[in-house]
Motif scaffolding. Structure first.
Motif, PDB file in Angstrom:
ATOM      1  N   ALA A 138     -23.357  51.323  47.274  1.00 31.86           N
ATOM      2  CA  ALA A 138     -21.557  51.911  47.969  1.00 31.86           C
ATOM      3  C   ALA A 138     -20.463  52.198  46.751  1.00 31.86           C
ATOM      4  CB  ALA A 138     -21.272  50.699  49.201  1.00 31.86           C
ATOM      5  N   PRO A 139     -20.026  52.483  47.063  1.00 31.80           N
ATOM      6  CA  PRO A 139     -18.839  52.549  46.330  1.00 31.80           C
ATOM      7  C   PRO A 139     -17.756  51.631  46.940  1.00 31.80           C
ATOM      8  CG  PRO A 139     -18.183  54.086  48.347  1.00 31.80           C
ATOM      9  CD  PRO A 139     -19.645  53.569  48.050  1.00 31.80           C
ATOM     10  N   TRP A 140     -16.991  50.494  45.900  1.00 32.43           N
ATOM     11  CA  TRP A 140     -16.456  49.607  45.304  1.00 32.43           C
ATOM     12  C   TRP A 140     -15.316  49.399  46.290  1.00 32.43           C
ATOM     13  CZ3 TRP A 140     -18.412  45.640  42.629  1.00 32.43           C
ATOM     14  CH2 TRP A 140     -17.268  45.176  42.445  1.00 32.43           C
ATOM     15  N   GLY A 141     -15.838  48.608  47.328  1.00 31.41           N
ATOM     16  CA  GLY A 141     -14.947  48.589  48.113  1.00 31.41           C
ATOM     17  C   GLY A 141     -15.640  48.825  49.829  1.00 31.41           C
ATOM     18  N   GLY A 142     -16.708  49.388  49.789  1.00 34.23           N
ATOM     19  CA  GLY A 142     -17.032  50.444  50.316  1.00 34.23           C
ATOM     20  C   GLY A 142     -18.095  49.611  51.513  1.00 34.23           C
ATOM     21  N   THR A 143     -19.110  50.181  52.142  1.00 38.35           N
ATOM     22  CA  THR A 143     -20.186  50.161  52.639  1.00 38.35           C
ATOM     23  C   THR A 143     -21.391  51.131  52.525  1.00 38.35           C
ATOM     24  OG1 THR A 143     -19.526  50.266  55.054  1.00 38.35           O
ATOM     25  CG2 THR A 143     -19.430  48.380  53.833  1.00 38.35           C
ATOM     26  N   ASP A 144     -20.970  52.266  52.683  1.00 39.37           N
ATOM     27  CA  ASP A 144     -21.895  53.265  52.676  1.00 39.37           C
ATOM     28  C   ASP A 144     -23.071  53.485  51.408  1.00 39.37           C
ATOM     29  OD1 ASP A 144     -21.227  53.598  55.582  1.00 39.37           O
ATOM     30  OD2 ASP A 144     -20.235  55.339  55.782  1.00 39.37           O
TER      31      ASP A 144
END
Length: 321
Positions: A124-130
């Motif tokens: 996932a991108p840093w701070g994201g969940t996808d």
């Protein structure tokens, strides 16, 4: 048959150097992709776009080793003519460990750089969940004169996906810090890999590096990246359109080849001569352990874990070979 022989040789070479996650371990995945129609058995690998020292190679969704072998030979040829080259690949496929390709340039007195968009999004991108990024590996190979080459082969994540898959096959847990679950808590059960995100190295720095590699190895070549990645292991007929690049730098274009290699030897020896911190037995350079493992396995053979042996024997029965 020639293609099959080449891929078998390259997979074996991966195992000889200790890349147990990228050699015969991947055979079931490759065969599954061929049987599902996601990988072509007779690809028309060709140059799609070309300049003096660059090219884009279309892998025609064949086995990744075949497209990368074609691209690496082209990179060597162009670097001999122009001093350096950069070859991008689209419609490629998983092609073994990154170091396999970077190291092929060493025997031509060249520095090799290879990178790829991983075939499955596990990050996932840093701070994201996808899950929008892969483990996106990168490798560098620099030759020495008398010392073994310095070979850096690394994922942009704390662990490669292959290492987690091997642990799942063996029923082993992961160390804390490899993955984080969708609940934000550390994930150590390797069988639950699909329930979380593999963590990037250095937090946002690893995320940024994976992003830039994706743009260079994927987007620049017209290959898939981000939400467009269609894993070759997933059901369905869509080919993964994997992106890669191989860059070759001719040492001769920058100066005396032997003199450069001698300086690399000096760097290696000075680093290894550094006084040790407590609890350290030696200072190792990137690629050193793979080199020693290669010598050992050439002499003593390649170990096959019982769980992997069972998978291979099962394939023999299923395919009736």
């Amino acid at each position: 048959q020639d293609d099959a022989d080449l891929v078998a040789d390259l997979m074996t070479r991966s195992d000889l150097e200790g890349s147990d996650t990228h050699g015969i371990f991947r055979l079931k995945m490759y065969v599954g992709a061929v049987l599902a129609g996601k990988t072509s058995k007779t690809p028309n690998i060709h140059i799609e776009r070309e300049s003096g020292n660059t090219a884009v190679v279309h892998g025609d969704d064949g086995l990744g080793h075949l497209a990368m072998n074609f691209a690496t030979k082209l990179a060597i040829k162009k670097a001999k003519e122009n001093g350096m080259s950069w070859i991008g690949i689209n419609h490629g496929n998983h092609a073994g460990p990154a170091s396999l390709w970077a190291k092929m340039l060493l025997e031509h007195d060249m520095i090799g750089i290879y990178s790829a968009v991983a075939g499955v999004n596990h990050v996932a991108p840093w701070g994201g969940t996808d899950l929008l990024l892969g483990t996106n590996p990168i490798a560098f190979a620099v030759p020495g004169l008398e010392e073994p080459a310095i070979v850096l082969d690394m994922a942009t994540t704390v662990s490669s996906a292959g290492k987690i898959q091997v642990k799942a096959q063996r029923g082993e847990s992961m160390p804390e810090g490899w993955m984080i679950g969708n609940d934000g808590k550390p994930l150590t059960d390797s069988s639950r890999m699909k329930e979380g995100s593999v963590l990037p190295i250095g937090g946002p720095k690893g995320y940024g590096l994976a992003l830039m590699i994706g743009l260079l190895a994927g987007t620049l070549n017209g290959a898939a990246f981000g939400k467009n990645v269609d894993a070759f292991t997933d059901p369905g007929k869509n080919a993964p359109n994997t992106g890669q690049f191989i860059a070759a730098i001719s040492i001769e274009a920058f100066g005396d080849v032997e003199g450069f290699k001698r300086q690399v030897d000096d760097v290696i020896r000075s680093i290894k001569a550094s006084p040790l911190m407590p609890r350290f037995e030696a200072i190792r350079l990137p690629g050193e352990q793979s080199h020693m493992r290669n010598l050992d396995r050439i002499a003593n053979g390649i170990p096959i874990h019982d769980k992997l042996k069972a998978v291979l024997n099962g394939m023999v029965d299923d395919l009736k070979v």
